[in-house]
Scaffold this motif. Structure first.
Motif, PDB file in Angstrom:
ATOM      1  N   ALA A 346       0.834  -1.201   0.000  1.00  0.00           N
ATOM      2  CA  ALA A 346       0.000   0.000   0.000  1.00  0.00           C
ATOM      3  C   ALA A 346       0.868   1.250   0.000  1.00  0.00           C
ATOM      4  O   ALA A 346       0.585   2.226  -0.718  1.00  0.00           O
ATOM      5  CB  ALA A 346      -0.922  -0.016   1.215  1.00  0.00           C
ATOM      6  N   GLY A 347       1.947   1.246   0.803  1.00  0.00           N
ATOM      7  CA  GLY A 347       2.819   2.407   0.868  1.00  0.00           C
ATOM      8  C   GLY A 347       3.549   2.660  -0.434  1.00  0.00           C
ATOM      9  O   GLY A 347       3.599   3.795  -0.932  1.00  0.00           O
ATOM     10  N   VAL A 348       4.105   1.583  -1.025  1.00  0.00           N
ATOM     11  CA  VAL A 348       4.851   1.732  -2.281  1.00  0.00           C
ATOM     12  C   VAL A 348       3.921   2.191  -3.399  1.00  0.00           C
ATOM     13  O   VAL A 348       4.256   3.113  -4.163  1.00  0.00           O
ATOM     14  CB  VAL A 348       5.534   0.404  -2.654  1.00  0.00           C
ATOM     15  CG1 VAL A 348       6.189   0.517  -4.027  1.00  0.00           C
ATOM     16  CG2 VAL A 348       6.564   0.019  -1.621  1.00  0.00           C
ATOM     17  N   GLU A 349       2.757   1.583  -3.494  1.00  0.00           N
ATOM     18  CA  GLU A 349       1.831   1.928  -4.569  1.00  0.00           C
ATOM     19  C   GLU A 349       1.331   3.358  -4.434  1.00  0.00           C
ATOM     20  O   GLU A 349       1.102   4.050  -5.443  1.00  0.00           O
ATOM     21  CB  GLU A 349       0.665   0.936  -4.583  1.00  0.00           C
ATOM     22  CG  GLU A 349       1.084  -0.457  -5.053  1.00  0.00           C
ATOM     23  CD  GLU A 349      -0.028  -1.479  -4.925  1.00  0.00           C
ATOM     24  OE1 GLU A 349      -1.153  -1.084  -4.535  1.00  0.00           O
ATOM     25  OE2 GLU A 349       0.225  -2.672  -5.208  1.00  0.00           O
ATOM     26  N   ALA A 350       1.154   3.836  -3.202  1.00  0.00           N
ATOM     27  CA  ALA A 350       0.719   5.223  -3.011  1.00  0.00           C
ATOM     28  C   ALA A 350       1.786   6.197  -3.497  1.00  0.00           C
ATOM     29  O   ALA A 350       1.477   7.203  -4.160  1.00  0.00           O
ATOM     30  CB  ALA A 350       0.412   5.464  -1.531  1.00  0.00           C
ATOM     31  N   THR A 468      13.445   2.994 -14.230  1.00  0.00           N
ATOM     32  CA  THR A 468      13.749   2.068 -13.121  1.00  0.00           C
ATOM     33  C   THR A 468      12.886   2.418 -11.922  1.00  0.00           C
ATOM     34  O   THR A 468      12.583   3.599 -11.670  1.00  0.00           O
ATOM     35  CB  THR A 468      15.233   2.147 -12.703  1.00  0.00           C
ATOM     36  OG1 THR A 468      15.541   3.477 -12.282  1.00  0.00           O
ATOM     37  CG2 THR A 468      16.142   1.721 -13.844  1.00  0.00           C
ATOM     38  N   LEU A 469      12.502   1.403 -11.164  1.00  0.00           N
ATOM     39  CA  LEU A 469      11.721   1.558  -9.942  1.00  0.00           C
ATOM     40  C   LEU A 469      12.339   0.630  -8.905  1.00  0.00           C
ATOM     41  O   LEU A 469      12.260  -0.596  -9.032  1.00  0.00           O
ATOM     42  CB  LEU A 469      10.253   1.210 -10.200  1.00  0.00           C
ATOM     43  CG  LEU A 469       9.294   1.265  -9.012  1.00  0.00           C
ATOM     44  CD1 LEU A 469       9.341   2.627  -8.341  1.00  0.00           C
ATOM     45  CD2 LEU A 469       7.877   0.937  -9.462  1.00  0.00           C
ATOM     46  N   ILE A 470      12.952   1.207  -7.902  1.00  0.00           N
ATOM     47  CA  ILE A 470      13.760   0.437  -6.955  1.00  0.00           C
ATOM     48  C   ILE A 470      13.283   0.686  -5.526  1.00  0.00           C
ATOM     49  O   ILE A 470      12.947   1.821  -5.157  1.00  0.00           O
ATOM     50  CB  ILE A 470      15.252   0.816  -7.075  1.00  0.00           C
ATOM     51  CG1 ILE A 470      15.763   0.476  -8.484  1.00  0.00           C
ATOM     52  CG2 ILE A 470      16.102   0.112  -6.013  1.00  0.00           C
ATOM     53  CD1 ILE A 470      17.167   0.993  -8.753  1.00  0.00           C
ATOM     54  N   ILE A 471      13.268  -0.373  -4.713  1.00  0.00           N
ATOM     55  CA  ILE A 471      13.032  -0.262  -3.278  1.00  0.00           C
ATOM     56  C   ILE A 471      14.370  -0.442  -2.572  1.00  0.00           C
ATOM     57  O   ILE A 471      15.003  -1.498  -2.683  1.00  0.00           O
ATOM     58  CB  ILE A 471      12.032  -1.326  -2.783  1.00  0.00           C
ATOM     59  CG1 ILE A 471      10.655  -1.070  -3.377  1.00  0.00           C
ATOM     60  CG2 ILE A 471      11.943  -1.302  -1.254  1.00  0.00           C
ATOM     61  CD1 ILE A 471      10.016   0.206  -2.910  1.00  0.00           C
ATOM     62  N   ARG A 482       8.716   3.813   4.882  1.00  0.00           N
ATOM     63  CA  ARG A 482       9.285   5.135   4.659  1.00  0.00           C
ATOM     64  C   ARG A 482       9.284   5.428   3.154  1.00  0.00           C
ATOM     65  O   ARG A 482       9.894   4.704   2.372  1.00  0.00           O
ATOM     66  CB  ARG A 482      10.705   5.197   5.202  1.00  0.00           C
ATOM     67  CG  ARG A 482      10.789   4.923   6.701  1.00  0.00           C
ATOM     68  CD  ARG A 482      12.186   5.123   7.217  1.00  0.00           C
ATOM     69  NE  ARG A 482      12.250   4.831   8.649  1.00  0.00           N
ATOM     70  CZ  ARG A 482      13.324   5.039   9.414  1.00  0.00           C
ATOM     71  NH1 ARG A 482      14.413   5.555   8.866  1.00  0.00           N
ATOM     72  NH2 ARG A 482      13.314   4.745  10.697  1.00  0.00           N
ATOM     73  N   PRO A 483       8.594   6.499   2.745  1.00  0.00           N
ATOM     74  CA  PRO A 483       8.505   6.820   1.313  1.00  0.00           C
ATOM     75  C   PRO A 483       9.847   7.015   0.640  1.00  0.00           C
ATOM     76  O   PRO A 483       9.984   6.743  -0.565  1.00  0.00           O
ATOM     77  CB  PRO A 483       7.688   8.124   1.300  1.00  0.00           C
ATOM     78  CG  PRO A 483       6.913   8.098   2.567  1.00  0.00           C
ATOM     79  CD  PRO A 483       7.793   7.422   3.578  1.00  0.00           C
ATOM     80  N   GLU A 484      10.865   7.458   1.379  1.00  0.00           N
ATOM     81  CA  GLU A 484      12.160   7.699   0.765  1.00  0.00           C
ATOM     82  C   GLU A 484      12.845   6.417   0.291  1.00  0.00           C
ATOM     83  O   GLU A 484      13.847   6.478  -0.428  1.00  0.00           O
ATOM     84  CB  GLU A 484      13.071   8.446   1.746  1.00  0.00           C
ATOM     85  CG  GLU A 484      13.320   7.718   3.044  1.00  0.00           C
ATOM     86  CD  GLU A 484      12.350   8.126   4.131  1.00  0.00           C
ATOM     87  OE1 GLU A 484      12.652   7.947   5.321  1.00  0.00           O
ATOM     88  OE2 GLU A 484      11.237   8.645   3.797  1.00  0.00           O
ATOM     89  N   ARG A 485      12.314   5.256   0.671  1.00  0.00           N
ATOM     90  CA  ARG A 485      12.878   3.989   0.179  1.00  0.00           C
ATOM     91  C   ARG A 485      12.550   3.769  -1.318  1.00  0.00           C
ATOM     92  O   ARG A 485      13.206   2.975  -1.973  1.00  0.00           O
ATOM     93  CB  ARG A 485      12.329   2.807   0.983  1.00  0.00           C
ATOM     94  CG  ARG A 485      12.774   2.754   2.432  1.00  0.00           C
ATOM     95  CD  ARG A 485      12.187   1.534   3.115  1.00  0.00           C
ATOM     96  NE  ARG A 485      12.666   0.303   2.501  1.00  0.00           N
ATOM     97  CZ  ARG A 485      12.106  -0.893   2.697  1.00  0.00           C
ATOM     98  NH1 ARG A 485      11.031  -0.997   3.473  1.00  0.00           N
ATOM     99  NH2 ARG A 485      12.597  -1.957   2.115  1.00  0.00           N
ATOM    100  N   VAL A 486      11.500   4.444  -1.800  1.00  0.00           N
ATOM    101  CA  VAL A 486      11.079   4.254  -3.206  1.00  0.00           C
ATOM    102  C   VAL A 486      11.870   5.205  -4.092  1.00  0.00           C
ATOM    103  O   VAL A 486      11.803   6.433  -3.935  1.00  0.00           O
ATOM    104  CB  VAL A 486       9.576   4.523  -3.363  1.00  0.00           C
ATOM    105  CG1 VAL A 486       9.148   4.273  -4.803  1.00  0.00           C
ATOM    106  CG2 VAL A 486       8.776   3.655  -2.400  1.00  0.00           C
ATOM    107  N   GLN A 487      12.629   4.620  -5.000  1.00  0.00           N
ATOM    108  CA  GLN A 487      13.463   5.422  -5.918  1.00  0.00           C
ATOM    109  C   GLN A 487      12.953   5.234  -7.342  1.00  0.00           C
ATOM    110  O   GLN A 487      13.005   4.147  -7.897  1.00  0.00           O
ATOM    111  CB  GLN A 487      14.928   4.983  -5.803  1.00  0.00           C
ATOM    112  CG  GLN A 487      15.872   5.751  -6.700  1.00  0.00           C
ATOM    113  CD  GLN A 487      17.311   5.280  -6.526  1.00  0.00           C
ATOM    114  OE1 GLN A 487      17.798   5.144  -5.411  1.00  0.00           O
ATOM    115  NE2 GLN A 487      17.988   5.020  -7.638  1.00  0.00           N
TER     116      GLN A 487
END
Length: 492
Positions: A346-350, A468-471, A482-487
């Motif tokens: 849910a967090g990553v998709e948001a 690219t989409l990286i965690i 933590r949203p900052e983990r999504v790059q």
């Protein structure tokens, strides 16, 4: 006399059988002419109201079942019968059918009366001999006619002429039907934008949706996914002529029939779009799996090992009401760097959703770069050239120029070229996901994302925009997302 006559000691029933191989207009004019001639013959035999069995637009030469003929056979089993037909070749055209009829003679006397050809008694040796001679001639003529038709159809295909009955989007002779053409155009746009054929079928079957091609022919009168696929894969909607004598009658092969060249009717979509649609169907990566049910599985990568993340089960120790879906990196024996990373779905998709909407709202639809156009053109040229080589090799093999081993090796090489080119087209077609969406209008984008677009369509949009989409691995200091983990790195 209600289908009976007293010419014999036993009560004899008189039945009429009517058949025409092809009824292009559906008006049954051919069988109506047969009916009148047969009823006139019945009147001369002293029968006023015979029982009539009919098969319209069904050939006796092919393997199609003839419901009327099968009912007639069941009726014959009730007692002595006199069958009235316009000509013996209307009744049967294959020796096997005649032998099945003769098998009934021992227990069910049968006499055949024809308008053209006279009468013969299957209970007598002479009658059977005459019937067998006639059916042998009819079978030969049918086979010879089929060869002529196949050759004529191939010539029509090579000339790019329309063939056959009206198809959805086109009337007789390939005349465009604008309202149906608009539906096909929308179907193609939706498919190239990432929607599945089942989702397109749902859209077509809405309350105010278009009338399906089966209207009046099917009790359900609905759009089926197979119908959608058949229309989208067909060459005719892009104004191209296809030909395949082995293709099923009334339908398309899974990947569409082989394209011969341009046709002489108006196109609804472009030939390039047909190639891209077929390439998507041919691409093994489009198989529906778990990734089609989640937004980012297979797209998002692990920041520790580079492996793509998948959707996992539920975190252990949580009760059912608070279960939380997540993306995780699967461990692999012998690869210690693999596994151990996970993040709240849910967090990553948001985070990704917000980034995609803002990206679309702050930009304009980019033009297709010359490199992309060139890639599509080159892929299509490779496919066309490879197919032509395969046809040339088949002719060389038939002429004895190539051995079987040489033919097999050459066809394998050409087949690999086609597969690689189709994969390229399948990847390139993802850029069509941006077509028709309200770029620049943030409110409309948010509404469409929440209420209109399906998961496959959202995935296609993400694939078109994101490079690219990286965690990144979880930092020390707790398990909270933590949203900052999504790059996210967007394409230029």
């Amino acid at each position: 006399m209600n289908g009976t006559t007293t010419n014999n000691s036993d009560m004899e029933q008189v039945v009429v059988y009517l058949r025409i191989s092809e009824d292009r207009t559906g008006a049954e004019a051919g069988v109506d002419r047969q009916r009148q001639d047969c009823l006139d013959l019945c009147a001369r035999l002293g029968v006023d109201e015979p029982v009539v069995f009919m098969d319209n637009d069904i050939s006796a030469y092919g393997n199609k079942k003839r419901p009327g003929y099968l009912e007639l056979l069941e009726r014959v089993k009730l007692g002595p019968s006199r069958i009235v037909a316009w000509h013996v070749d209307r009744l049967y055209r294959k020796p096997r059918e005649l032998e099945d009829l003769i098998d009934l003679v021992e227990s069910h006397p049968i006499r055949i009366e024809t308008v053209k050809g006279g009468a013969f008694d299957l209970n007598a040796h002479e009658g059977r001999l005459m019937a067998r001679q006639l059916v042998a001639i009819a079978s030969y003529e049918s086979g010879h006619k089929a060869d002529r038709i196949r050759r004529a159809n191939r010539q029509k295909a090579e000339r790019g002429e329309w063939h056959g009955a009206p198809k959805y989007g086109y009337g007789l002779g390939g005349v465009l039907i604008p309202e149906e053409a608009a539906v096909i155009r929308e179907m193609a746009d939706r498919f190239l934008a990432g929607q599945s054929i089942r989702q397109i079928a749902v859209w077509l079957n809405r309350d105010d949706g278009p009338i399906p091609p089966s209207k009046g022919k099917s009790r359900l009168n609905i759009w089926h996914a197979s119908t959608v696929r058949s229309i989208l894969c067909s060459a005719r909607i892009s104004g191209q002529r296809a030909y395949d004598p082995d293709a099923p009658r009334g339908g398309e092969k899974p990947g569409g029939r082989a394209i011969m060249g341009p046709g002489n009717w108006e196109a609804i979509i472009t030939p390039e779009e047909t190639e891209r649609i077929r390439a998507v169907f041919a691409n093994p990566d489009r198989r529906v799996g778990r990734s089609a049910k989640s937004l980012l599985a297979g797209i998002i990568s692990c920041g520790k090992c580079g492996n793509t993340l998948v959707t996992g089960g539920w975190r252990s120790g949580q009760t059912a009401p608070s279960k939380q879906h997540f993306y995780r990196c699967l461990p692999l024996p012998g690869r210690p760097e693999r596994g151990g990373l996970s993040a709240s779905a849910a967090g990553v998709e948001a985070v990704v959703t917000e980034a995609i909407i803002r990206r679309l709202a702050a930009t304009t639809l980019p033009d297709v770069s010359p490199g992309d156009d060139g890639g599509v053109s080159r892929a299509m040229e490779q496919i066309t050239a490879a197919r032509q080589r395969m046809e040339d090799m088949a002719r060389d093999y038939g002429a004895g120029i190539l051995t079987r081993a040489e033919l097999h090796a050459a066809k394998t090489a050409a087949g690999h070229t086609i597969i690689e080119a189709e994969r390229l087209l399948g990847r390139t077609s993802k850029s069509a996901a941006l077509k028709g969406i309200p770029i620049g209008d943030e409110t409309a984008l948010r509404t469409a994302w929440e209420e209109q677009w399906s998961i496959p369509q959202k995935r296609a949009i993400i694939a078109a925009l994101v490079d690219t989409l990286i965690i990144k691995p979880l930092p020390r200091g707790g398990a909270r997302f933590r949203p900052e983990r999504v790059q996210i790195t967007f394409k230029a």
